[in-house]
Enzyme design. Structure first.
Site, PDB file in Angstrom:
ATOM      1  N   PHE B 129       0.667  -1.058   0.224  1.00  0.00           N
ATOM      2  CA  PHE B 129      -0.320   0.079   0.152  1.00  0.00           C
ATOM      3  C   PHE B 129       0.713   0.867   0.152  1.00  0.00           C
ATOM      4  O   PHE B 129       1.773   1.070   0.661  1.00  0.00           O
ATOM      5  CB  PHE B 129      -1.316   0.082   1.139  1.00  0.00           C
ATOM      6  CG  PHE B 129      -2.096   0.894   1.065  1.00  0.00           C
ATOM      7  CD1 PHE B 129      -2.690   1.281   0.366  1.00  0.00           C
ATOM      8  CD2 PHE B 129      -1.260   2.787   2.084  1.00  0.00           C
ATOM      9  CE1 PHE B 129      -3.749   2.408   0.452  1.00  0.00           C
ATOM     10  CE2 PHE B 129      -2.076   3.488   2.385  1.00  0.00           C
ATOM     11  CZ  PHE B 129      -3.283   3.308   1.372  1.00  0.00           C
ATOM     12  N   ASN B 169      -3.336  -6.606   5.641  1.00  0.00           N
ATOM     13  CA  ASN B 169      -1.396  -5.933   6.662  1.00  0.00           C
ATOM     14  C   ASN B 169      -1.537  -4.252   5.975  1.00  0.00           C
ATOM     15  O   ASN B 169      -1.567  -4.306   5.091  1.00  0.00           O
ATOM     16  CB  ASN B 169      -0.790  -6.988   6.205  1.00  0.00           C
ATOM     17  CG  ASN B 169       0.952  -6.862   6.868  1.00  0.00           C
ATOM     18  OD1 ASN B 169       0.649  -5.442   6.641  1.00  0.00           O
ATOM     19  ND2 ASN B 169       1.684  -8.064   6.898  1.00  0.00           N
ATOM     20  N   VAL B 171       1.253  -2.511   5.714  1.00  0.00           N
ATOM     21  CA  VAL B 171       2.118  -2.470   4.924  1.00  0.00           C
ATOM     22  C   VAL B 171       1.508  -3.297   3.447  1.00  0.00           C
ATOM     23  O   VAL B 171       2.936  -3.495   2.094  1.00  0.00           O
ATOM     24  CB  VAL B 171       3.092  -2.851   4.873  1.00  0.00           C
ATOM     25  CG1 VAL B 171       4.151  -1.801   6.691  1.00  0.00           C
ATOM     26  CG2 VAL B 171       3.390  -4.545   4.944  1.00  0.00           C
ATOM     27  N   GLU B 172       1.212  -4.305   3.140  1.00  0.00           N
ATOM     28  CA  GLU B 172       0.425  -5.447   1.919  1.00  0.00           C
ATOM     29  C   GLU B 172      -0.953  -4.406   1.707  1.00  0.00           C
ATOM     30  O   GLU B 172      -0.820  -3.055   1.442  1.00  0.00           O
ATOM     31  CB  GLU B 172       0.412  -6.027   2.304  1.00  0.00           C
ATOM     32  CG  GLU B 172       1.614  -7.094   2.864  1.00  0.00           C
ATOM     33  CD  GLU B 172       1.367  -8.008   2.757  1.00  0.00           C
ATOM     34  OE1 GLU B 172       1.089  -9.143   1.740  1.00  0.00           O
ATOM     35  OE2 GLU B 172       1.838  -9.249   4.075  1.00  0.00           O
ATOM     36  N   MET B 173      -2.103  -4.909   1.848  1.00  0.00           N
ATOM     37  CA  MET B 173      -3.205  -4.391   0.847  1.00  0.00           C
ATOM     38  C   MET B 173      -4.067  -3.155   1.779  1.00  0.00           C
ATOM     39  O   MET B 173      -4.847  -2.617   0.821  1.00  0.00           O
ATOM     40  CB  MET B 173      -3.764  -5.940   0.406  1.00  0.00           C
ATOM     41  CG  MET B 173      -3.563  -6.518  -0.186  1.00  0.00           C
ATOM     42  SD  MET B 173      -3.927  -8.432  -0.721  1.00  0.00           S
ATOM     43  CE  MET B 173      -5.409  -8.168  -1.615  1.00  0.00           C
TER      44      MET B 173
END
Lengths: 255, 390
Positions: B129, B169, B171-173
């Site tokens: 993200f 998460n 730092v992910e989606m």
């Protein structure tokens, strides 16, 4: 050797910082700041000399790097064994000379500059390095191949670390004096270096002309040892008078 | 509006961040507890507004299908509560490529598990993200159905448990499960697809996980040159160098790679499914920068240990290691040849590896032979294809 020129300025730098010891006032709740030995520049002396080799001039064997063609390309020139480097006049390079005793009870400041070992042309540069306890050893890989440097320490903790092409430098410290730590590359069997770890700054490595110089030495009686990787060690008792410039020579005998 | 629609669902599903998942040692039990709690909540809620749906089954309802294992691989394990159905797989495939499962509708599972790169992203650390990066390398989803643990530290025990982690998460989606579910609910075609796969009822994160896992179980790749040589009787399938490399791979006194990257009698997963410290992720000062499996187990021997990855299709999944620190297969082989990086928790087996320069070249050749056939229907479904190819 390059080292000779490198070491001399390092000694000067070390010495410069030693001559202005930190006088930090220890607070009750903090650990007392170490009290470093104060060298008096007015009385410090110098030990200089040369290391010679007596005997049949050695013929260094070629080193075969063909098992790793990238090393052959990176080395530029034909590599030869450097375990015994003698010039035409019989001067012996790569001898580690250091004060073995006579400095007991004195604590010397650790230099903030690192000692660097580069892996260049699948070769350790320098081959012989001296470092102080707690000083940073910086290991650089300038090669297009992976190295795995492995100081085979016995007094200190042994370690090895992989370093690929373009990887950042490795920084390590040795916490105890140790003469000498053999260093190898776990991947390239022909790569050798040696590290001398001391708790003081009084060491040097003989250059290609066999010469060495240890500066800023407080006046006193010392045992000075010269170490060569194949020929072993020799010791001399040396007295440095106030502001004295003492000259000496070591002679190693070959076969 | 979204919040109103999902108010009660959120009580039941809760926000399951990867950390929350990690702490749930038995996720299955959590689900069971939720089933108990649900009728109570539903009863209370229905007394008030009368809109609350009854508890529902999240088991796929369609005709059960079998995914055939290719040469070199065993039958694909399928959990009893999430059987493979054509409808579930089709829905999971759509969800796998669905960007609405991320904040801002920019990322899908496929962003980091790209079918063009054998379901990895080719990066050292994945970009999530708003350009945020994690600390670990995106592993391939291919053949993940066989692994007893998911994630490098094994914090998920199944594909189902894994699937929802990256969605939430940060730092992910970076999107809560509630919002993901409500976005899907807003699309009638998804409502229909979920009902077709799971029967009448609401879309839940549980159904999302199960559908994605069903699709991932179809991402199986075998029948590589190695498989044809080893299990198919075709002795010409490997080059002489690769055959030498295979011998070194298995030789305990040389590479000993097969100690962890296992080759069985009838099939080869190329992973023992366990966790080992091979000295990756040790900084220049000798400190472990990622505790790996230890963060799950709190057992000292697990410090710096990471899951053995499969080596199938390894030529397609650079860069390598849990931190993506090694760029090429040659780098990997050289890393092992040098004995890795010393640290107090190093697996002692890594110290016993002995590889000559020829051995190293042969091993790389062998690793190239592990590229298998890829399933035909692994890419994005037709309706999202244009969106994905932007």
């Amino acid at each position: 050797m390059k080292l000779h020129t490198v070491f001399f300025p390092i000694c000067c730098v070390v010495f410069g910082s030693c001559s202005t010891p930190a006088h930090k006032e220890a607070k009750s709740d903090a650990a007392p700041a170490p009290v470093y030995f104060k060298i008096d520049p007015a009385t410090a002396g110098t030990l200089a000399g040369v290391v010679r080799f007596k005997g049949a001039k050695p013929h260094p064997k070629p080193v075969d790097m063909t098992s790793d063609p990238a090393c052959v390309d990176a080395h530029h020139g034909k590599p030869h064994d450097e375990s015994l480097v003698v010039d035409a006049k019989g001067d012996l390079a790569n001898v580690f000379i250091y004060v073995k005793s006579g400095l007991e009870g004195r604590k010397f400041e650790t230099p903030s500059d690192p000692v660097t070992i580069d892996q260049q042309g699948c070769w350790f540069e320098p081959r012989i390095a001296g470092i102080q306890v707690g000083q940073t050893l910086k290991v650089v890989n300038s090669d297009p191949v992976t190295h795995n440097i492995h100081p085979m320490a016995e007094v200190n903790r042994a370690w090895n670390h992989s370093q690929g092409a373009g990887d950042p430098p490795i920084s390590r410290k040795f916490l105890k004096p140790e003469i000498m730590i053999p260093v190898k590359c776990n991947i390239h069997s022909w790569m050798h270096a040696y590290i001398g770890v001391l708790d003081h700054p009084y060491f040097a490595v003989s250059g290609n002309d066999g010469k060495f110089r240890i500066s800023n030495l407080p006046p006193g009686d010392y045992v000075v040892e010269a170490w060569q990787e194949k020929l072993g060690t020799q010791q001399q008792k040396i007295t440095i008078p106030p502001s004295g410039a003492v000259e000496t020579a070591f002679t190693f005998k070959g076969e | 509006m979204e919040g109103g629609q999902t108010a009660v669902i959120s009580a039941a599903t809760a926000l399951r961040t990867p950390r929350a998942q990690a702490q749930a040692t038995k996720p299955a039990r959590c689900k069971r507890v939720l089933h108990f709690v649900f009728p109570v909540i539903a009863a209370i809620a229905s007394a008030g507004c009368g809109q609350q749906a009854p508890p529902q089954s999240d088991r796929p309802i369609g005709k059960i299908i079998t995914i055939e294992a290719p040469l070199g691989l065993p039958p694909i394990p399928v959990p009893a509560d999430d059987p493979e159905t054509a409808e579930g797989v089709e829905l999971g495939r759509r969800l796998f490529y669905e960007r609405r499962l991320s904040a801002g509708n920019v990322l899908s599972c496929a962003s980091c598990h790209n079918p063009q790169l054998c379901f990895t992203d080719g990066q050292k650390h994945s970009t999530g993200f708003q350009g945020k990066t994690g600390t670990r390398n995106a592993p391939t989803v291919m053949n993940a159905a066989y692994f007893p643990y998911q994630f490098w530290d094994g914090r998920a025990a199944s594909l189902e448990d894994q699937a929802a982690g990256p969605i939430a998460n940060p730092v992910e989606m970076n999107q809560t499960h509630d919002i993901s579910v409500s976005k899907l609910n807003a699309d009638p075609s998804y409502r229909a697809a979920f009902e077709k796969a799971f029967g009448p009822g609401r879309i839940t994160i549980n159904r999302v996980e199960k559908a994605i896992a069903s699709f991932e179980r179809t991402l199986i790749s075998g029948d590589s040159p190695f498989d044809r040589y080893q299990f198919g009787g075709d002795k010409t399938a490997l080059s002489p160098a690769a055959i030498r490399g295979l011998a070194i791979f298995r030789d305990q006194s040389k590479g000993n790679c097969a100690a962890c990257h296992t080759i069985g009698q009838n099939y080869a997963l190329f992973t023992d499914g366990k966790f080992h410290n091979i000295g990756v992720g040790v900084d220049g000062e000798g400190n472990l920068v990622d505790q790996g499996r230890y963060s799950e187990t709190k057992l000292d021997p697990d410090r710096g240990a990471f899951k053995t990855p499969t080596l199938r299709n390894v030529a397609l999944t650079a860069p390598y290691m849990h931190d993506g620190s090694l760029k090429t297969l040659r780098d990997v082989v050289d890393f092992y040849a040098g004995g890795g990086n010393s640290n107090p928790y190093l697996d002692p087996k890594t110290r016993e590896i002995k590889l000559s320069a020829q051995d190293r070249a042969d091993l790389v050749e062998f690793l190239q032979s592990l590229t298998g056939k890829l399933p035909a229907d692994a890419g994005p479904p037709a309706e999202t294809r244009t969106e994905q190819s932007e």
